[in-house]
Design a protein around this motif. Structure first.
Motif, mmCIF file in Angstrom:
data_model
loop_
_atom_site.group_PDB
_atom_site.id
_atom_site.type_symbol
_atom_site.label_atom_id
_atom_site.label_comp_id
_atom_site.label_asym_id
_atom_site.label_seq_id
_atom_site.Cartn_x
_atom_site.Cartn_y
_atom_site.Cartn_z
ATOM 1 N N GLY A 232 -2.414 -0.572 2.322
ATOM 2 C CA GLY A 232 -2.447 -1.415 1.103
ATOM 3 C C GLY A 232 -2.578 -2.800 1.802
ATOM 4 N N MET A 233 -2.512 -3.695 0.840
ATOM 5 C CA MET A 233 -2.186 -5.107 1.312
ATOM 6 C C MET A 233 -1.442 -5.565 0.092
ATOM 7 S SD MET A 233 -4.163 -6.136 3.364
ATOM 8 C CE MET A 233 -4.073 -7.830 3.299
ATOM 9 N N ALA A 234 -0.498 -6.291 0.383
ATOM 10 C CA ALA A 234 0.531 -6.863 -0.611
ATOM 11 C C ALA A 234 0.717 -8.470 -0.474
ATOM 12 C CB ALA A 234 2.128 -6.476 -0.405
ATOM 13 N N HIS B 137 -0.649 -6.743 5.371
ATOM 14 C CA HIS B 137 -1.243 -5.208 5.546
ATOM 15 C C HIS B 137 -0.115 -4.325 5.736
ATOM 16 C CE1 HIS B 137 -3.541 -2.190 7.975
ATOM 17 N NE2 HIS B 137 -4.068 -2.157 6.886
ATOM 18 N N MET B 138 0.049 -3.160 4.939
ATOM 19 C CA MET B 138 0.871 -2.454 4.460
ATOM 20 C C MET B 138 0.811 -0.953 4.841
ATOM 21 S SD MET B 138 3.359 -4.468 3.336
ATOM 22 C CE MET B 138 4.553 -2.926 2.674
ATOM 23 N N ASP B 139 1.740 -0.193 5.302
ATOM 24 C CA ASP B 139 1.949 1.041 5.514
ATOM 25 C C ASP B 139 2.505 1.723 4.321
ATOM 26 O OD1 ASP B 139 2.971 3.898 5.844
ATOM 27 O OD2 ASP B 139 2.599 3.586 8.147
ATOM 28 N N GLN C 37 3.077 4.538 3.070
ATOM 29 C CA GLN C 37 4.175 5.348 3.038
ATOM 30 C C GLN C 37 5.472 4.942 3.469
ATOM 31 O OE1 GLN C 37 3.042 9.165 5.064
ATOM 32 N NE2 GLN C 37 5.134 10.466 4.333
ATOM 33 N N ALA C 38 5.652 4.398 4.819
ATOM 34 C CA ALA C 38 6.537 3.694 5.209
ATOM 35 C C ALA C 38 7.189 2.480 4.367
ATOM 36 C CB ALA C 38 6.347 3.119 6.619
ATOM 37 N N ARG C 39 6.228 1.805 3.303
ATOM 38 C CA ARG C 39 6.703 0.670 2.767
ATOM 39 C C ARG C 39 6.960 -0.335 3.562
ATOM 40 N NH1 ARG C 39 4.571 1.222 -1.943
ATOM 41 N NH2 ARG C 39 6.036 0.351 -3.203
ATOM 42 N N LYS C 40 6.122 -0.354 4.537
ATOM 43 C CA LYS C 40 6.403 -1.943 5.161
ATOM 44 C C LYS C 40 5.263 -2.503 5.980
ATOM 45 C CE LYS C 40 8.210 0.037 9.699
ATOM 46 N NZ LYS C 40 9.129 0.214 10.743
ATOM 47 N N SER C 41 5.362 -3.597 6.661
ATOM 48 C CA SER C 41 4.047 -4.115 7.155
ATOM 49 C C SER C 41 3.677 -3.354 8.261
ATOM 50 C CB SER C 41 4.287 -5.538 7.327
ATOM 51 O OG SER C 41 5.374 -5.789 8.279
ATOM 52 N N THR C 42 2.155 -3.340 8.778
ATOM 53 C CA THR C 42 1.975 -2.572 9.824
ATOM 54 C C THR C 42 0.613 -3.438 10.460
ATOM 55 O OG1 THR C 42 1.078 -0.654 10.917
ATOM 56 C CG2 THR C 42 0.227 -1.106 8.575
ATOM 57 N N PRO C 43 0.425 -3.595 11.613
ATOM 58 C CA PRO C 43 -0.843 -4.431 12.049
ATOM 59 C C PRO C 43 -2.077 -3.679 11.571
ATOM 60 C CG PRO C 43 0.517 -3.553 13.955
ATOM 61 C CD PRO C 43 1.013 -2.828 12.728
ATOM 62 N N PHE C 44 -3.137 -4.771 11.555
ATOM 63 C CA PHE C 44 -4.390 -4.418 11.164
ATOM 64 C C PHE C 44 -5.127 -3.435 12.229
ATOM 65 C CE2 PHE C 44 -4.226 -8.435 8.893
ATOM 66 C CZ PHE C 44 -4.306 -8.215 7.627
#
Length: 142
Positions: free
Chosen positions: A55-57, A113-115, A117-124
């Motif tokens: 997702g995007m936040a 850019h978000m994961d 399920q983990a509710r944290k940022s993740t690389p594109f």
């Protein structure tokens, strides 16, 4: 990347406030629609986001209001990438009265850019990052 149209629409009377111009909540809504069109051009499509659990936040937003928009005005938003990082992008939207060309508002936003399920940022993903970087390079060469 030259600014490109990411939204076109109309100001409806029910979007106007007690002083007769488009209420600020509708500026944000129209800018949000432009976000998703810009994201899709980078590969951040709804199907990608759903299938990958991504997702995007929005983490920072700044809106500058320059001119009012009235019921019946035709609106166009043009967008440009400003910065691409491993997990975030920064971009700008310019909302204009499509008839007069006057800029009504400028919206600068940083999205992460978000994961989901983990509710944290993740690389594109590499393909998305490469597409975004090409758009930055094209802009720099212009």
């Amino acid at each position: 990347m030259e600014p490109e149209a990411t939204y076109r629409g109309t100001v409806y009377p029910w979007q106007c406030d007690h002083v007769g111009h488009m209420n600020i909540m509708w500026y944000v809504g129209k800018f949000d629609e432009a976000n998703w069109n810009l994201f899709a051009r980078l590969g951040l499509t709804p199907s990608y986001l759903r299938s990958s659990g991504r997702g995007m936040a929005a983490v920072q937003q700044n809106i500058t209001y320059k001119r009012e928009l009235l019921a019946g005005d035709i609106v166009e938003i043009r967008s440009i990438l400003l910065e691409v990082r491993d997990k975030s992008i920064r971009f700008r939207h310019e909302m204009a009265n499509a008839e007069t060309g006057e800029i009504a508002a400028i919206y600068e936003i940083t999205g992460v850019h978000m994961d989901c399920q983990a509710r944290k940022s993740t690389p594109f993903a590499d393909a998305i990052r490469e597409t975004a970087m090409k758009r930055l390079v094209e802009r720099a060469e212009a």
